[in-house]
Design a protein around this motif. Structure first.
Motif, short mmCIF file in Angstrom:
data_model
loop_
_atom_site.label_atom_id
_atom_site.label_comp_id
_atom_site.label_asym_id
_atom_site.label_seq_id
_atom_site.Cartn_x
_atom_site.Cartn_y
_atom_site.Cartn_z
N ALA A 93 3.44 5.57 -5.93
CA ALA A 93 3.16 5.57 -7.37
C ALA A 93 2.04 6.55 -7.72
N ILE A 94 1.04 6.65 -6.85
CA ILE A 94 -0.05 7.59 -7.07
C ILE A 94 0.48 9.02 -7.01
N HIS A 95 1.32 9.30 -6.03
CA HIS A 95 1.90 10.64 -5.90
C HIS A 95 2.71 10.99 -7.15
N ALA A 96 3.47 10.03 -7.66
CA ALA A 96 4.26 10.25 -8.87
C ALA A 96 3.35 10.50 -10.07
N ALA A 97 2.22 9.78 -10.12
CA ALA A 97 1.27 9.99 -11.22
C ALA A 97 0.68 11.39 -11.18
N PHE A 98 0.34 11.86 -10.00
CA PHE A 98 -0.17 13.23 -9.88
C PHE A 98 0.87 14.25 -10.33
N LEU A 99 2.13 14.04 -9.95
CA LEU A 99 3.20 14.95 -10.35
C LEU A 99 3.37 14.98 -11.86
N ALA A 100 3.09 13.84 -12.51
CA ALA A 100 3.21 13.75 -13.96
C ALA A 100 1.98 14.32 -14.68
N GLY A 101 0.99 14.75 -13.91
CA GLY A 101 -0.21 15.31 -14.51
C GLY A 101 -1.29 14.30 -14.82
N ASP A 102 -1.15 13.08 -14.33
CA ASP A 102 -2.15 12.04 -14.58
C ASP A 102 -3.27 12.10 -13.54
N ALA A 103 -4.47 11.77 -13.96
CA ALA A 103 -5.58 11.61 -13.03
C ALA A 103 -5.64 10.15 -12.59
N ILE A 104 -6.21 9.93 -11.42
CA ILE A 104 -6.35 8.59 -10.84
C ILE A 104 -7.83 8.23 -10.81
N GLY A 105 -8.13 6.96 -11.08
CA GLY A 105 -9.51 6.48 -11.02
C GLY A 105 -9.66 5.37 -10.00
N VAL A 106 -10.69 5.44 -9.17
CA VAL A 106 -10.92 4.41 -8.15
C VAL A 106 -12.38 3.97 -8.17
N PHE A 107 -12.58 2.71 -7.80
CA PHE A 107 -13.91 2.14 -7.60
C PHE A 107 -14.04 1.84 -6.11
N PRO A 108 -14.51 2.79 -5.31
CA PRO A 108 -14.46 2.62 -3.85
C PRO A 108 -15.43 1.59 -3.28
N GLU A 109 -16.31 1.02 -4.10
CA GLU A 109 -17.12 -0.09 -3.60
C GLU A 109 -16.23 -1.30 -3.30
N GLY A 110 -15.09 -1.37 -3.98
CA GLY A 110 -14.15 -2.46 -3.75
C GLY A 110 -14.50 -3.73 -4.49
N THR A 111 -15.65 -3.77 -5.12
CA THR A 111 -16.09 -4.92 -5.90
C THR A 111 -17.15 -4.45 -6.87
N THR A 112 -17.65 -5.35 -7.70
CA THR A 112 -18.69 -4.97 -8.64
C THR A 112 -20.08 -5.24 -8.07
N SER A 113 -21.07 -4.55 -8.64
CA SER A 113 -22.47 -4.81 -8.30
C SER A 113 -23.20 -5.17 -9.58
N ASP A 114 -24.48 -5.55 -9.46
CA ASP A 114 -25.23 -5.91 -10.66
C ASP A 114 -25.86 -4.68 -11.33
N GLY A 115 -25.58 -3.50 -10.79
CA GLY A 115 -26.07 -2.28 -11.39
C GLY A 115 -27.42 -1.80 -10.90
N ALA A 158 0.83 -1.20 0.00
CA ALA A 158 0.00 0.00 0.00
C ALA A 158 0.87 1.25 0.00
N ALA A 159 1.96 1.21 0.74
CA ALA A 159 2.86 2.37 0.77
C ALA A 159 3.48 2.61 -0.60
N ARG A 160 3.85 1.51 -1.30
CA ARG A 160 4.42 1.67 -2.64
C ARG A 160 3.38 2.20 -3.62
N ILE A 161 2.15 1.75 -3.47
CA ILE A 161 1.09 2.24 -4.35
C ILE A 161 0.88 3.74 -4.12
N ASN A 162 0.90 4.16 -2.85
CA ASN A 162 0.74 5.59 -2.55
C ASN A 162 1.85 6.41 -3.18
#
Length: 259
Positions: free
Chosen positions: A138-160, A132-136
């Motif tokens: 990588a996320i910080h580096a992505a922000f510095l590069a001007g990239d946006a981050i996308g997350v699915f905070p449900e943590g899983t899929t639903s049937d909609g 998790a620390a390494r991912i954080n």
């Protein structure tokens, strides 16, 4: 099981769509492997957008966009969406290229895992604090590069048909970076505007089974609703999770009532 009885495509049509899907999948792999090393960021984003649109067209998914994908230049940006299907990622990427955070299991998917990794997806191993620390980082580096981050905070899929609780932990990077958080509501419908659960990828369904169900559908309408940004400045991750969840829930309620 389908929510409603629907007409299904013929076997020749399914075969044609499957062939087209595989063609575009391998074309994407070839582009990433052979051409991406020579592309700049802008050209990579354009290639991803075009490829994603072709994947959707191959399985007869029609995107219907409401709102405007953001252009954020001076702030970190985080997309927060509900999660229904593997289609979610090409759907979003057809209009806004973000670096999604995905479960490590996705990295092991044949072909798709490799392609996702090479196009910027960040894979997280749950329960591994060091990872998790390494991912954080990588996320910080992505922000510095001007990239946006996308997350699915449900943590899983639903049937909609409904929205599951949001896990606030996935929104900690937005707090750390004082980002703008953009809620996006995703929903898959049939031509009569009924929720199409056959588009979902849930439970024990395999990726191949999910693809087969989608190929049987005559047409899937994919609603993508971009909602007003939430400023993470001065908010906790639980505040962001609660506000994003409420915004997406309200968007679904408005669309159901026809407003």
């Amino acid at each position: 099981m389908a929510l409603h009885d629907r007409e299904q495509t013929s076997i020749p049509v399914r075969f044609y769509r499957a062939t087209l899907l595989l063609f575009h999948l391998f074309a994407g792999i070839a582009t990433v492997a052979l051409l991406f090393p020579f592309y700049g960021n802008a050209r990579r984003r354009l290639a991803v957008a075009r490829w994603s649109a072709r994947i959707l067209a191959a399985v007869n998914v029609e995107p219907r966009l409401r709102g405007v994908p953001p252009e954020v230049r001076d702030r970190a940006a985080v997309l927060v969406a509900n999660h229904v299907s593997w289609i979610d990622i090409p759907l979003v990427h057809s209009v806004w290229q973000v670096r999604f955070i995905a479960k490590s299991e996705v990295r092991r998917w044949p072909l798709i895992g490799w392609l996702s990794a090479r196009t910027g997806t960040l894979f997280i191993r749950r329960g591994k604090s060091r990872h998790a620390a390494r991912i954080n980082e990588a996320i910080h580096a992505a922000f510095l590069a001007g990239d946006a981050i996308g997350v699915f905070p449900e943590g899983t899929t639903s049937d909609g048909t409904g929205l599951q609780p949001f896990h606030a932990s996935l929104l900690q990077p937005a707090v750390d970076e004082r980002a703008l958080v953009f809620p996006v509501a995703l929903r898959y419908l049939d031509e009569k505007r009924r929720v199409n659960v056959n588009a979902s990828y849930v439970g024990d369904t395999s990726l191949i089974e999910s693809m087969a169900m989608i190929l049987r559908e005559p047409k899937i309408v994919a609603e993508m609703i971009f909602l007003p940004a939430i400023d993470a400045e001065g908010k906790s991750r639980r505040d962001l999770a609660r506000e994003a969840h409420a915004a997406i829930t309200a968007a679904f309620s408005r669309r159901t009532s026809g407003t």
